[in-house]
Design a protein around this motif. Structure first.
Motif, PDB file in Angstrom:
ATOM      1  N   SER A  14      -6.148   7.056  -0.373  1.00 40.93           N
ATOM      2  CA  SER A  14      -6.212   8.313  -0.155  1.00 40.93           C
ATOM      3  C   SER A  14      -7.202   8.578   0.713  1.00 40.93           C
ATOM      4  O   SER A  14      -7.370   9.891   1.101  1.00 40.93           O
ATOM      5  CB  SER A  14      -6.514   8.997  -1.592  1.00 40.93           C
ATOM      6  N   GLY A  15      -7.747   7.920   1.710  1.00 46.32           N
ATOM      7  CA  GLY A  15      -8.408   8.523   2.887  1.00 46.32           C
ATOM      8  C   GLY A  15      -9.578   7.406   2.818  1.00 46.32           C
ATOM      9  O   GLY A  15      -9.996   6.901   2.152  1.00 46.32           O
ATOM     10  N   ALA A  16     -10.264   7.860   4.213  1.00 43.95           N
ATOM     11  CA  ALA A  16     -11.577   6.894   4.199  1.00 43.95           C
ATOM     12  C   ALA A  16     -12.848   7.965   4.897  1.00 43.95           C
ATOM     13  O   ALA A  16     -12.552   9.085   5.326  1.00 43.95           O
ATOM     14  CB  ALA A  16     -11.403   5.882   5.561  1.00 43.95           C
ATOM     15  N   HIS A  17     -13.836   7.527   4.872  1.00 44.69           N
ATOM     16  CA  HIS A  17     -15.090   8.429   5.394  1.00 44.69           C
ATOM     17  C   HIS A  17     -14.525   8.827   6.846  1.00 44.69           C
ATOM     18  O   HIS A  17     -14.371   7.849   7.721  1.00 44.69           O
ATOM     19  CB  HIS A  17     -16.546   7.743   5.392  1.00 44.69           C
TER      20      HIS A  17
ATOM     21  N   ILE B 233       0.867  -1.231  -0.078  1.00 44.51           N
ATOM     22  CA  ILE B 233       0.100  -0.174  -0.068  1.00 44.51           C
ATOM     23  C   ILE B 233       0.890   1.083   0.059  1.00 44.51           C
ATOM     24  O   ILE B 233       1.402   1.300   0.687  1.00 44.51           O
ATOM     25  CB  ILE B 233      -0.957   0.030   1.243  1.00 44.51           C
ATOM     26  N   ASP B 234       0.393   2.202  -1.129  1.00 41.17           N
ATOM     27  CA  ASP B 234       1.097   3.593  -0.609  1.00 41.17           C
ATOM     28  C   ASP B 234      -0.098   4.482  -0.437  1.00 41.17           C
ATOM     29  O   ASP B 234      -1.109   4.393  -0.809  1.00 41.17           O
ATOM     30  CB  ASP B 234       1.589   3.917  -2.080  1.00 41.17           C
ATOM     31  N   VAL B 235       0.257   5.269   0.576  1.00 45.91           N
ATOM     32  CA  VAL B 235      -0.679   6.360   1.128  1.00 45.91           C
ATOM     33  C   VAL B 235      -0.465   7.597   0.436  1.00 45.91           C
ATOM     34  O   VAL B 235       0.599   8.126   0.787  1.00 45.91           O
ATOM     35  CB  VAL B 235      -0.773   6.503   2.565  1.00 45.91           C
TER      36      VAL B 235
ATOM     37  N   MET C 285      -2.488  14.913  -4.680  1.00 45.51           N
ATOM     38  CA  MET C 285      -1.062  14.473  -5.149  1.00 45.51           C
ATOM     39  C   MET C 285      -1.144  13.518  -6.471  1.00 45.51           C
ATOM     40  O   MET C 285      -0.429  13.545  -7.261  1.00 45.51           O
ATOM     41  CB  MET C 285      -0.353  13.913  -4.098  1.00 45.51           C
ATOM     42  N   LEU C 286      -2.310  12.867  -6.336  1.00 49.26           N
ATOM     43  CA  LEU C 286      -2.590  12.025  -7.719  1.00 49.26           C
ATOM     44  C   LEU C 286      -2.689  12.602  -9.093  1.00 49.26           C
ATOM     45  O   LEU C 286      -2.444  11.997  -9.935  1.00 49.26           O
ATOM     46  CB  LEU C 286      -3.620  11.040  -7.161  1.00 49.26           C
ATOM     47  N   ASP C 287      -3.083  13.922  -8.902  1.00 50.75           N
ATOM     48  CA  ASP C 287      -3.047  14.549 -10.518  1.00 50.75           C
ATOM     49  C   ASP C 287      -1.680  15.028 -10.845  1.00 50.75           C
ATOM     50  O   ASP C 287      -1.568  15.463 -11.934  1.00 50.75           O
ATOM     51  CB  ASP C 287      -3.825  15.844 -10.154  1.00 50.75           C
ATOM     52  N   LYS C 288      -0.603  14.744 -10.036  1.00 50.76           N
ATOM     53  CA  LYS C 288       0.515  15.174 -10.544  1.00 50.76           C
ATOM     54  C   LYS C 288       1.349  14.291 -11.382  1.00 50.76           C
ATOM     55  O   LYS C 288       1.492  13.033 -10.979  1.00 50.76           O
ATOM     56  CB  LYS C 288       1.674  15.619  -9.254  1.00 50.76           C
ATOM     57  N   PRO C 289       1.916  14.429 -12.554  1.00 54.25           N
ATOM     58  CA  PRO C 289       2.325  13.420 -13.369  1.00 54.25           C
ATOM     59  C   PRO C 289       3.370  12.755 -12.983  1.00 54.25           C
ATOM     60  O   PRO C 289       3.453  11.510 -13.218  1.00 54.25           O
ATOM     61  CB  PRO C 289       2.646  14.310 -14.781  1.00 54.25           C
TER      62      PRO C 289
ATOM     63  N   LEU D 138       3.740   6.063  -8.992  1.00 53.53           N
ATOM     64  CA  LEU D 138       2.855   5.078  -8.748  1.00 53.53           C
ATOM     65  C   LEU D 138       2.618   3.829  -9.552  1.00 53.53           C
ATOM     66  O   LEU D 138       2.427   2.704  -9.328  1.00 53.53           O
ATOM     67  CB  LEU D 138       1.660   5.734  -8.067  1.00 53.53           C
ATOM     68  N   ASN D 139       2.217   4.200 -10.958  1.00 46.99           N
ATOM     69  CA  ASN D 139       2.109   3.365 -11.970  1.00 46.99           C
ATOM     70  C   ASN D 139       3.118   2.312 -12.228  1.00 46.99           C
ATOM     71  O   ASN D 139       3.131   1.265 -12.398  1.00 46.99           O
ATOM     72  CB  ASN D 139       1.874   3.979 -13.255  1.00 46.99           C
TER      73      ASN D 139
END
Length: 240
Positions: free
Chosen positions: A153-156, A118-120, A125-129, A135-136
């Protein structure tokens, strides 16, 4: 991608550094090892590193941010998780014309001794190329090894709040097994309210408060409830 061409470095539980190919590394050895890096701590830093006491590990696990801490609460609550490792290994290899080095955030072992990595990362941040490319590459590399990979990326917030509430009963020896078994046995097949179970626990518990007995049964997964709504005396609880 060839897992045999990718290198993994990890630290054993005895503190010995090991390096091998991703194809041949033993995930159970990695899971029981030491972190390959310790999150730095310095004046003025924007993140919040620290140590989390894990009931799953019966010991402390490093985290590097409050988001990682949130993930740890949920992983510790997950009944399928048997081991949690933070900063478990360094992964290196080629990505096209460049070399990559990655330190995934966590590795877990489940009840079937299967590995998951798992990466948190914050959602923004996921929009940064460059982040997405890194991560890919990690996902493809671990996929070649046959290890599932997740970017979290988080939970409720209500789920997280409930898990932290139930964690009051997670430490061993707080609630006797006999008290937990008794309250689970008193739960009707159709379920009942948490308040009713508290009343049942009050009649049998001698060393723990009734609510903590019910919380212990929920934490251990012997009872279940809807974690998407705040837990209170009206919460519907049923046997797992």
């Amino acid at each position: 991608m060839d897992a045999g061409a990718l290198r993994v470095r990890y630290i054993t539980s005895e503190g010995q550094e090991q390096e091998t190919s991703l194809a041949s590394v033993d995930g159970s050895h990695v899971a029981r090892g030491l972190p390959v890096r310790i999150p730095p701590s310095y004046v003025g830093q924007s993140n919040y590193p620290g140590l989390f006491w894990s009931a799953t590990n019966a010991g402390h696990v490093w985290y590097e941010s409050l988001l990682e801490l949130a993930w740890l609460w949920l992983a510790d609550f997950d009944p399928h998780v048997r081991r949690i490792a933070a900063q478990p290994f360094e992964l290196t290899g080629r990505d096209g014309e460049r070399d990559r080095t990655r330190f995934p955030d966590f590795l877990v072992i489940d009840e079937h001794q299967e590995v998951r990595v798992i990466d948190v990362k914050l959602e923004r941040m996921l929009d940064k190329p460059d982040v997405r490319a890194s991560l890919n590459w990690t996902g493809h590399a671990l996929g070649a090894r046959g290890w599932p990979y997740e970017v979290w990326s988080g939970a409720h917030p209500t789920i997280l709040r409930n898990v932290r509430l139930l964690a009051a009963a997670r430490r061993p020896n707080i609630v006797p097994d006999s008290a937990v078994d008794s309250v689970v046995a008193s739960c009707p097949a159709t379920g009942t309210s948490l308040g009713e179970l508290e009343r049942s626990a009050r009649a049998t518990a001698t060393t723990a408060t009734p609510r903590i007995v019910v919380f212990a049964a929920l934490w251990r997964g012997q009872l279940v409830c809807d974690l998407r709504a705040p837990i209170n005396a009206r919460t519907l609880v049923s046997a797992a």
